[in-house]
Design a protein around this motif. Structure first.
Motif, PDB file in Angstrom:
ATOM      1  N   PRO A   1       0.798  -1.227   0.000  1.00 44.77           N
ATOM      2  CA  PRO A   1       0.000   0.000   0.000  1.00 44.77           C
ATOM      3  C   PRO A   1       0.833   1.280   0.000  1.00 44.77           C
ATOM      4  O   PRO A   1       0.336   2.338  -0.388  1.00 44.77           O
ATOM      5  N   ALA A   2       2.072   1.192   0.388  1.00 43.61           N
ATOM      6  CA  ALA A   2       2.915   2.390   0.474  1.00 43.61           C
ATOM      7  C   ALA A   2       3.321   2.933  -0.899  1.00 43.61           C
ATOM      8  O   ALA A   2       3.865   4.044  -0.981  1.00 43.61           O
ATOM      9  N   VAL A   3       3.050   2.177  -1.990  1.00 42.18           N
ATOM     10  CA  VAL A   3       3.467   2.656  -3.309  1.00 42.18           C
ATOM     11  C   VAL A   3       2.622   3.831  -3.790  1.00 42.18           C
ATOM     12  O   VAL A   3       2.984   4.503  -4.760  1.00 42.18           O
ATOM     13  N   PHE A   4       1.499   4.082  -3.106  1.00 41.23           N
ATOM     14  CA  PHE A   4       0.621   5.182  -3.531  1.00 41.23           C
ATOM     15  C   PHE A   4       0.139   5.941  -2.314  1.00 41.23           C
ATOM     16  O   PHE A   4      -0.359   5.350  -1.359  1.00 41.23           O
ATOM     17  N   ARG A   5       0.288   7.246  -2.346  1.00 40.10           N
ATOM     18  CA  ARG A   5      -0.195   8.098  -1.265  1.00 40.10           C
ATOM     19  C   ARG A   5      -1.433   8.842  -1.747  1.00 40.10           C
ATOM     20  O   ARG A   5      -1.362   9.685  -2.653  1.00 40.10           O
ATOM     21  N   ARG A   6      -2.539   8.547  -1.152  1.00 39.12           N
ATOM     22  CA  ARG A   6      -3.816   9.172  -1.510  1.00 39.12           C
ATOM     23  C   ARG A   6      -3.852  10.585  -0.975  1.00 39.12           C
ATOM     24  O   ARG A   6      -3.640  10.819   0.222  1.00 39.12           O
ATOM     25  N   ASP A   7      -4.104  11.562  -1.863  1.00 45.75           N
ATOM     26  CA  ASP A   7      -4.238  12.962  -1.464  1.00 45.75           C
ATOM     27  C   ASP A   7      -5.719  13.227  -1.186  1.00 45.75           C
ATOM     28  O   ASP A   7      -6.534  13.222  -2.116  1.00 45.75           O
ATOM     29  N   PRO A   8      -6.110  13.441   0.052  1.00 43.65           N
ATOM     30  CA  PRO A   8      -7.536  13.608   0.381  1.00 43.65           C
ATOM     31  C   PRO A   8      -8.141  14.883  -0.198  1.00 43.65           C
ATOM     32  O   PRO A   8      -9.358  15.045  -0.173  1.00 43.65           O
ATOM     33  N   ARG A   9      -7.303  15.765  -0.736  1.00 45.12           N
ATOM     34  CA  ARG A   9      -7.817  17.006  -1.323  1.00 45.12           C
ATOM     35  C   ARG A   9      -8.144  16.845  -2.807  1.00 45.12           C
ATOM     36  O   ARG A   9      -8.724  17.744  -3.418  1.00 45.12           O
ATOM     37  N   ARG A  10      -7.752  15.716  -3.380  1.00 44.91           N
ATOM     38  CA  ARG A  10      -7.930  15.520  -4.825  1.00 44.91           C
ATOM     39  C   ARG A  10      -8.888  14.369  -5.115  1.00 44.91           C
ATOM     40  O   ARG A  10      -9.161  13.531  -4.254  1.00 44.91           O
ATOM     41  N   VAL A  11      -9.363  14.340  -6.321  1.00 45.97           N
ATOM     42  CA  VAL A  11     -10.152  13.218  -6.812  1.00 45.97           C
ATOM     43  C   VAL A  11      -9.188  12.125  -7.270  1.00 45.97           C
ATOM     44  O   VAL A  11      -8.157  12.406  -7.885  1.00 45.97           O
ATOM     45  N   THR A  12      -9.513  10.889  -6.926  1.00 49.16           N
ATOM     46  CA  THR A  12      -8.736   9.756  -7.425  1.00 49.16           C
ATOM     47  C   THR A  12      -9.632   8.908  -8.329  1.00 49.16           C
ATOM     48  O   THR A  12     -10.773   8.611  -7.984  1.00 49.16           O
ATOM     49  N   VAL A  13      -9.088   8.542  -9.480  1.00 51.98           N
ATOM     50  CA  VAL A  13      -9.837   7.780 -10.486  1.00 51.98           C
ATOM     51  C   VAL A  13      -9.200   6.404 -10.642  1.00 51.98           C
ATOM     52  O   VAL A  13      -7.988   6.297 -10.867  1.00 51.98           O
ATOM     53  N   PHE A  14     -10.012   5.370 -10.519  1.00 55.15           N
ATOM     54  CA  PHE A  14      -9.564   4.008 -10.815  1.00 55.15           C
ATOM     55  C   PHE A  14     -10.139   3.609 -12.164  1.00 55.15           C
ATOM     56  O   PHE A  14     -11.355   3.586 -12.353  1.00 55.15           O
ATOM     57  N   SER A  15      -9.261   3.279 -13.106  1.00 53.52           N
ATOM     58  CA  SER A  15      -9.677   2.926 -14.463  1.00 53.52           C
ATOM     59  C   SER A  15      -9.176   1.520 -14.795  1.00 53.52           C
ATOM     60  O   SER A  15      -8.016   1.333 -15.167  1.00 53.52           O
ATOM     61  N   PRO A  16     -10.029   0.527 -14.666  1.00 53.66           N
ATOM     62  CA  PRO A  16      -9.630  -0.851 -14.986  1.00 53.66           C
ATOM     63  C   PRO A  16      -9.959  -1.209 -16.433  1.00 53.66           C
ATOM     64  O   PRO A  16     -11.122  -1.186 -16.836  1.00 53.66           O
ATOM     65  N   PHE A  17      -8.942  -1.546 -17.208  1.00 56.17           N
ATOM     66  CA  PHE A  17      -9.203  -1.937 -18.591  1.00 56.17           C
ATOM     67  C   PHE A  17      -9.992  -3.241 -18.642  1.00 56.17           C
ATOM     68  O   PHE A  17     -10.775  -3.475 -19.565  1.00 56.17           O
ATOM     69  N   GLY A  18      -9.803  -4.077 -17.619  1.00 56.68           N
ATOM     70  CA  GLY A  18     -10.478  -5.376 -17.595  1.00 56.68           C
ATOM     71  C   GLY A  18      -9.550  -6.436 -18.142  1.00 56.68           C
ATOM     72  O   GLY A  18      -9.558  -6.727 -19.335  1.00 56.68           O
ATOM     73  N   LEU A  19      -8.706  -6.993 -17.279  1.00 54.95           N
ATOM     74  CA  LEU A  19      -7.656  -7.897 -17.733  1.00 54.95           C
ATOM     75  C   LEU A  19      -8.160  -9.331 -17.836  1.00 54.95           C
ATOM     76  O   LEU A  19      -8.855  -9.828 -16.950  1.00 54.95           O
ATOM     77  N   GLY A  20      -7.757 -10.007 -18.894  1.00 58.86           N
ATOM     78  CA  GLY A  20      -8.184 -11.375 -19.111  1.00 58.86           C
ATOM     79  C   GLY A  20      -7.757 -12.335 -18.012  1.00 58.86           C
ATOM     80  O   GLY A  20      -8.383 -13.382 -17.817  1.00 58.86           O
ATOM     81  N   ILE A  21      -6.703 -11.985 -17.262  1.00 53.59           N
ATOM     82  CA  ILE A  21      -6.275 -12.862 -16.168  1.00 53.59           C
ATOM     83  C   ILE A  21      -7.364 -13.009 -15.118  1.00 53.59           C
ATOM     84  O   ILE A  21      -7.485 -14.059 -14.475  1.00 53.59           O
ATOM     85  N   LEU A  22      -8.178 -11.975 -14.934  1.00 60.49           N
ATOM     86  CA  LEU A  22      -9.273 -12.062 -13.964  1.00 60.49           C
ATOM     87  C   LEU A  22     -10.328 -13.057 -14.439  1.00 60.49           C
ATOM     88  O   LEU A  22     -10.869 -13.839 -13.651  1.00 60.49           O
ATOM     89  N   ASP A  23     -10.627 -13.013 -15.724  1.00 61.87           N
ATOM     90  CA  ASP A  23     -11.577 -13.962 -16.297  1.00 61.87           C
ATOM     91  C   ASP A  23     -11.074 -15.389 -16.147  1.00 61.87           C
ATOM     92  O   ASP A  23     -11.832 -16.301 -15.802  1.00 61.87           O
ATOM     93  N   MET A  24      -9.784 -15.596 -16.415  1.00 61.51           N
ATOM     94  CA  MET A  24      -9.225 -16.933 -16.334  1.00 61.51           C
ATOM     95  C   MET A  24      -9.260 -17.454 -14.902  1.00 61.51           C
ATOM     96  O   MET A  24      -9.609 -18.621 -14.653  1.00 61.51           O
ATOM     97  N   ALA A  25      -8.892 -16.594 -13.950  1.00 61.49           N
ATOM     98  CA  ALA A  25      -8.880 -17.016 -12.550  1.00 61.49           C
ATOM     99  C   ALA A  25     -10.268 -17.430 -12.089  1.00 61.49           C
ATOM    100  O   ALA A  25     -10.445 -18.474 -11.439  1.00 61.49           O
ATOM    101  N   LEU A  26     -11.269 -16.630 -12.440  1.00 58.13           N
ATOM    102  CA  LEU A  26     -12.626 -16.926 -11.993  1.00 58.13           C
ATOM    103  C   LEU A  26     -13.224 -18.097 -12.763  1.00 58.13           C
ATOM    104  O   LEU A  26     -13.905 -18.966 -12.179  1.00 58.13           O
TER     105      LEU A  26
END
Length: 337
Positions: free
Chosen positions: A282-307
């Motif tokens: 978790p230390a690789v990213f510091r969330r700035d509470p004053r800013r908007v944070t956007v999570f953009s998942p392309f949708g990786l095929g590895i998730l489909d395979m795992a499930l």
């Protein structure tokens, strides 16, 4: 060949949100460790048709239970007006021993649930509220319904949603389904997308938008945006936010909002972290509470395979699905003399 149809997949996945969240998180960690093979998705489009497409997602995921295969998913937005689902999908799983196809699964629910689990993981990792009470849902389709289901599983404090959809009747039907998933859920209907964005510090976009239409100026500081549909936000909105993605190289293509931001800025420096690295440390990213944070998942095929592999194993264990003999050619040793 084991064939697993929609109803069987549905029954296997029902009530398994914790297991699915864990599978998706593990897949992201393995990918960040370099224990995957993930070619770019193949987009099949049709002459004179800029709405419909079929996407092929080949993938291999390593680890203790390595898996390989491909998802083939069609998106035909016009289906919605005809009372049908926008997307349909199937997955083939191949043997890691000899490469032969081992299972064929109807994958619309697998695709929806892995997408929603990804968003819910990000909501838990990136949110500025320890116990958020509400979230905004932009788009009243099956993906946001699953996002609600998985976010509630990840963040049990969630008791209210603000909903916006261009089709008011569709929004009302969604609200009824949402209350069945979360009994007692409070649902408020927003008159505009901006009103919904401003209503909560957790927002999910799951629309069929093909071009950017939201600048996030209405979002409060500290808002976390789950940008599931990838093409809703303007390039300026992306460049003005902190950005977490599933895979930078995959998400910056096919005219996603991040692809447009890359073209406008001349680079990818606006991407702050990938979720696999964040799950590992978790230390690789510091969330700035004053800013908007956007999570953009392309949708990786590895998730489909795992499930899909997990579903196939459950089907094997409990005798679910249809076994088709004679699908593969006989080996030389099996062939009649």
């Amino acid at each position: 060949m084991l064939i697993i149809g929609h109803r069987e997949v549905r029954d296997i996945l029902k009530g398994k949100e914790p297991e699915i969240l864990s599978l998706v998180a593990d897949a992201y960690r393995l990918h960040d460790e370099g224990r995957s093979a993930l070619p770019h998705s193949v987009f099949l489009r049709f002459p004179g048709d800029d709405r419909n497409r079929i996407i092929g997602l080949p993938a291999h995921l390593g680890g203790e239970r390595s898996v390989a295969g491909m998802k083939w998913i069609a998106s035909f937005p016009g289906n919605v007006a005809r009372g049908r689902e926008r997307a349909s999908a199937s997955i083939v799983l191949n043997s890691m021993h000899d490469g032969t196809p081992q299972a064929f699964l109807e994958a619309s629910l697998i695709s929806a649930k892995r997408t929603a689990a990804s968003a819910a993981l990000a909501a838990g990792l990136l949110g500025t509220e320890a116990e958020p009470g509400g979230m905004a849902l932009i788009g009243a389709g099956p993906i946001n319904l699953e996002v609600l289901r998985f976010t509630k599983a990840r963040l049990p404090s969630l008791i209210e949603v603000t909903l916006f959809d261009l089709d008011a009747e569709r929004a009302r039907a969604f609200a009824a389904r949402a209350r069945r998933i979360v009994p007692g859920l409070g649902v408020r209907f927003a008159a505009t997308c901006e009103e919904a964005v401003a209503a909560h510090r957790l927002v999910s976009f799951a629309t069929t938008a093909g071009t950017p239409h939201v600048d996030l100026s209405a979002a409060a500081p500290g808002t976390t945006v789950l940008h599931v549909s990838l093409r809703d936000l303007t390039a300026a909105a992306v460049l003005g936010a902190q950005n977490v993605v599933d895979d930078t190289d995959h998400v910056c293509r096919e005219r996603t909002s991040l692809h447009l931001a890359e073209q406008e800025s001349g680079g990818r420096e606006f991407v702050d972290a990938e979720i696999g690295a964040l799950l590992r440390d978790p230390a690789v990213f510091r969330r700035d509470p004053r800013r908007v944070t956007v999570f953009s998942p392309f949708g990786l095929g590895i998730l489909d395979m795992a499930l899909a592999q997990w579903v196939a194993r459950q089907a094997e264990e409990f005798g679910i699905g249809t076994r088709v003999d004679g699908f593969l050619p006989m080996s030389a040793a099996q062939a009649p003399a």
